[in-house]
Design a protein around this motif. Structure first.
Motif, mmCIF file in Angstrom:
data_model
loop_
_atom_site.group_PDB
_atom_site.id
_atom_site.type_symbol
_atom_site.label_atom_id
_atom_site.label_comp_id
_atom_site.label_asym_id
_atom_site.label_seq_id
_atom_site.Cartn_x
_atom_site.Cartn_y
_atom_site.Cartn_z
ATOM 1 N N ASP A 193 1.001 -1.392 0.039
ATOM 2 C CA ASP A 193 -0.041 -0.207 0.013
ATOM 3 C C ASP A 193 0.935 1.127 -0.093
ATOM 4 O O ASP A 193 0.608 2.394 -0.678
ATOM 5 N N ILE A 194 1.846 1.101 0.539
ATOM 6 C CA ILE A 194 3.059 2.387 0.806
ATOM 7 C C ILE A 194 3.413 2.412 -0.772
ATOM 8 O O ILE A 194 3.540 3.706 -1.203
ATOM 9 N N TYR A 195 4.092 1.343 -1.210
ATOM 10 C CA TYR A 195 4.541 1.586 -2.578
ATOM 11 C C TYR A 195 3.359 2.247 -3.530
ATOM 12 O O TYR A 195 3.764 2.934 -4.489
ATOM 13 N N ASN A 196 2.339 1.485 -3.678
ATOM 14 C CA ASN A 196 1.214 1.980 -4.641
ATOM 15 C C ASN A 196 0.889 3.573 -4.289
ATOM 16 O O ASN A 196 0.880 4.061 -5.338
ATOM 17 N N SER A 197 0.617 3.782 -3.048
ATOM 18 C CA SER A 197 0.192 5.268 -2.742
ATOM 19 C C SER A 197 1.683 6.183 -3.322
ATOM 20 O O SER A 197 1.271 7.329 -3.839
ATOM 21 N N THR A 198 2.899 5.694 -3.277
ATOM 22 C CA THR A 198 4.060 6.486 -3.534
ATOM 23 C C THR A 198 3.983 6.506 -5.287
ATOM 24 O O THR A 198 4.118 7.520 -5.904
ATOM 25 N N ILE A 199 3.816 5.375 -5.804
ATOM 26 C CA ILE A 199 3.716 5.349 -7.372
ATOM 27 C C ILE A 199 2.751 6.345 -7.972
ATOM 28 O O ILE A 199 2.984 6.891 -8.879
ATOM 29 N N PHE A 200 1.787 6.027 -7.553
ATOM 30 C CA PHE A 200 0.338 6.591 -8.233
ATOM 31 C C PHE A 200 0.458 7.885 -7.949
ATOM 32 O O PHE A 200 -0.426 8.886 -8.299
ATOM 33 N N THR A 201 0.780 8.425 -6.470
ATOM 34 C CA THR A 201 0.388 9.681 -6.061
ATOM 35 C C THR A 201 1.668 10.799 -6.414
ATOM 36 O O THR A 201 1.446 11.733 -6.997
ATOM 37 N N ASP A 202 3.003 10.131 -5.811
ATOM 38 C CA ASP A 202 4.241 11.084 -6.007
ATOM 39 C C ASP A 202 4.694 10.906 -7.544
ATOM 40 O O ASP A 202 5.296 11.798 -7.689
ATOM 41 N N ILE A 203 4.287 10.017 -8.151
ATOM 42 C CA ILE A 203 4.844 9.629 -9.692
ATOM 43 C C ILE A 203 4.009 10.006 -10.769
ATOM 44 O O ILE A 203 3.982 10.729 -11.558
ATOM 45 N N VAL A 204 3.125 9.076 -10.766
ATOM 46 C CA VAL A 204 2.073 9.093 -11.899
ATOM 47 C C VAL A 204 1.202 10.263 -11.881
ATOM 48 O O VAL A 204 1.327 10.868 -12.950
ATOM 49 N N ARG A 205 0.376 10.530 -10.701
ATOM 50 C CA ARG A 205 -0.421 11.551 -10.846
ATOM 51 C C ARG A 205 0.490 13.117 -10.912
ATOM 52 O O ARG A 205 0.000 13.806 -11.634
ATOM 53 N N ARG A 206 1.241 13.202 -10.055
ATOM 54 C CA ARG A 206 2.267 14.320 -9.952
ATOM 55 C C ARG A 206 2.805 14.708 -11.255
ATOM 56 O O ARG A 206 3.100 15.631 -11.879
ATOM 57 N N ASN A 207 3.101 13.718 -12.322
ATOM 58 C CA ASN A 207 3.915 13.717 -13.510
ATOM 59 C C ASN A 207 3.024 13.634 -14.605
ATOM 60 O O ASN A 207 3.426 13.458 -15.714
ATOM 61 N N GLN A 208 1.924 13.134 -14.411
ATOM 62 C CA GLN A 208 1.131 12.736 -15.439
ATOM 63 C C GLN A 208 1.547 11.797 -16.508
ATOM 64 O O GLN A 208 1.546 11.884 -17.703
#
Length: 403
Positions: A193-208
């Protein structure tokens, strides 16, 4: 709360100094809890409740304060008027242009400011522009082996350090998984869950990012190759073999974003003889060993690589700059430098033959200087010194204060 003095004591030394204290690190490594520890410590030293303002910007409670103007206006209204105000701003990267607010407060008001963030935009050029010479950064990591032992004592019987090392390697050091007794599967559920939230919030969403499958394949490649040198070209070649065409520049871009979110750490090679940093064939290590197992599943044959990972992180915690050493065609696992101090380290899960022993120790003997040299292992061994090279169990090294 279980105290983490390794960070609290270091940060408390800068209370009431004219610097913004910035705590950065991967999500759920304990930054928010350390802020609360700092608040408790300050209250014990006589700072009054009304002098303290504490905000967590990843909470819905502060959803309306997500712009610089809104934050500045709110804080001005709530500053303590009879003395210094202590501001604790958690996950501040959620507020756009927050550094302008902090700069304005530092220059015009009687404040002492502490902020946390979970991506390296906290160290970006914008901060350098607005806070030049006025901030001190503290990198927060998941639990060290020493901290892990303290946490474990709170809820279970602790075994001897050599035995506990295997648990630490497998379960990792995220504080959340050591607040009570969890099974490995439960630990990996939390860490995933920590991994997913980091990938999708800090990387995918932030960098589109649109091609999420490409990013995840690069993550899995990096996780599966911890402790091995590789390049963007080798990842690109691997993906092409799976009919997933991707150019080197895109690979580098993804790797940089994983670094920015503190999931990966880049470890450059250093030519011991030429005394220069090499720009090819770097290694990448993980923020925590449990990340690998939560994404790829547990495998016993990964233990050697993850032992390296643990040593690498411990050296960073202790303030060393860490490199992979290159000596002619041979490789030294780690060369660690801190001011005038230097260490050379070889990590071996076990040394089962004279040939392996000669290889591990011989590489260090070939280095012609007088800095300390270590071979760290997890098997049984006789004696602690081999021609001036110190042999230690990995667990003993992690708990030692001699370096």
């Amino acid at each position: 709360m279980i105290n983490r003095p390794i960070y609290v004591d270091k940060i408390m030394a800068y209370v009431n100094t004219p610097f913004v204290k910035i705590l950065t690190g991967i999500r759920r490594c304990g930054k928010s809890t350390i802020l609360k520890m700092l608040i408790d410590e300050m209250k014990e030293q006589g700072i009054r409740d009304e002098q303290i303002l504490h905000y967590s910007f990843d909470s819905l409670e502060y959803e309306d304060i997500k712009t610089a103007n809104a934050l500045f206006a709110h804080l001005k209204q709530h500053l303590f008027l009879k003395g210094k105000t202590y501001l604790f701003l958690d996950e501040i990267q959620e507020v756009k242009s927050w550094e302008k607010v902090v700069n304005s407060l530092m220059t015009g008001y009687d404040v002492d400011i502490y902020v946390t963030g979970s991506n390296s935009r906290m160290m970006s050029s914008e901060i350098s522009t607005y806070l030049t010479g006025r901030y001190i950064a503290f990198r927060i990591y998941p639990l060290s082996f020493f901290e892990y032992m303290i946490f474990r004592k709170e809820y279970t019987e602790v075994l001897d350090p050599h035995t506990e090392l295997a648990n630490y390697l497998r379960l990792g050091g995220f504080p959340a998984v050591h607040l009570q007794k969890y099974t490995p599967d439960e630990v990996y559920t939390i860490v995933k869950d920590i991994y997913n939230s980091t990938i999708f919030t800090d990387i995918v969403r932030r960098n589109q990012i649109r091609k999420v499958d490409q990013l995840e394949r690069i993550v899995k490649f990096a996780f599966d190759n911890v402790g091995r040198t590789f390049s963007a070209a080798s990842i690109s070649k691997y993906l092409k073999s799976e009919n997933r065409a991707i150019d080197n520049e895109t690979v580098y871009n993804y790797l940089s974003k994983l670094e920015n979110a503190y999931i990966l750490h880049r470890c450059s090679r250093f030519d011991v003889q030429g005394k220069e940093i090499l720009k090819t064939q770097e290694k990448f290590y993980l923020a925590d060993s449990a990340l690998r197992y939560s994404v790829l599943g547990y495998s016993a044959d990964s233990a050697a690589a993850m032992l390296e990972n643990i040593i690498y992180l411990e050296l960073l915690r202790r303030g060393y700059e860490v490199y992979v050493g290159k000596l002619d065609s041979a490789e030294i696992d780690f060369m660690a430098v801190k001011q005038e101090n230097k260490l050379y380290i070889q990590v071996a899960q076990e040394i089962g033959s004279p040939e392996t022993e000669k290889r591990e120790y011989g590489r260090l003997l070939d280095i012609r200087d007088n800095y300390p040299k270590y071979v760290l292992r997890t098997d049984a061994f006789a004696g602690g010194n081999y021609e001036g090279i110190k042999t230690m169990h990995v667990a003993d090294f992690l708990l030692s204060d001699e370096y």
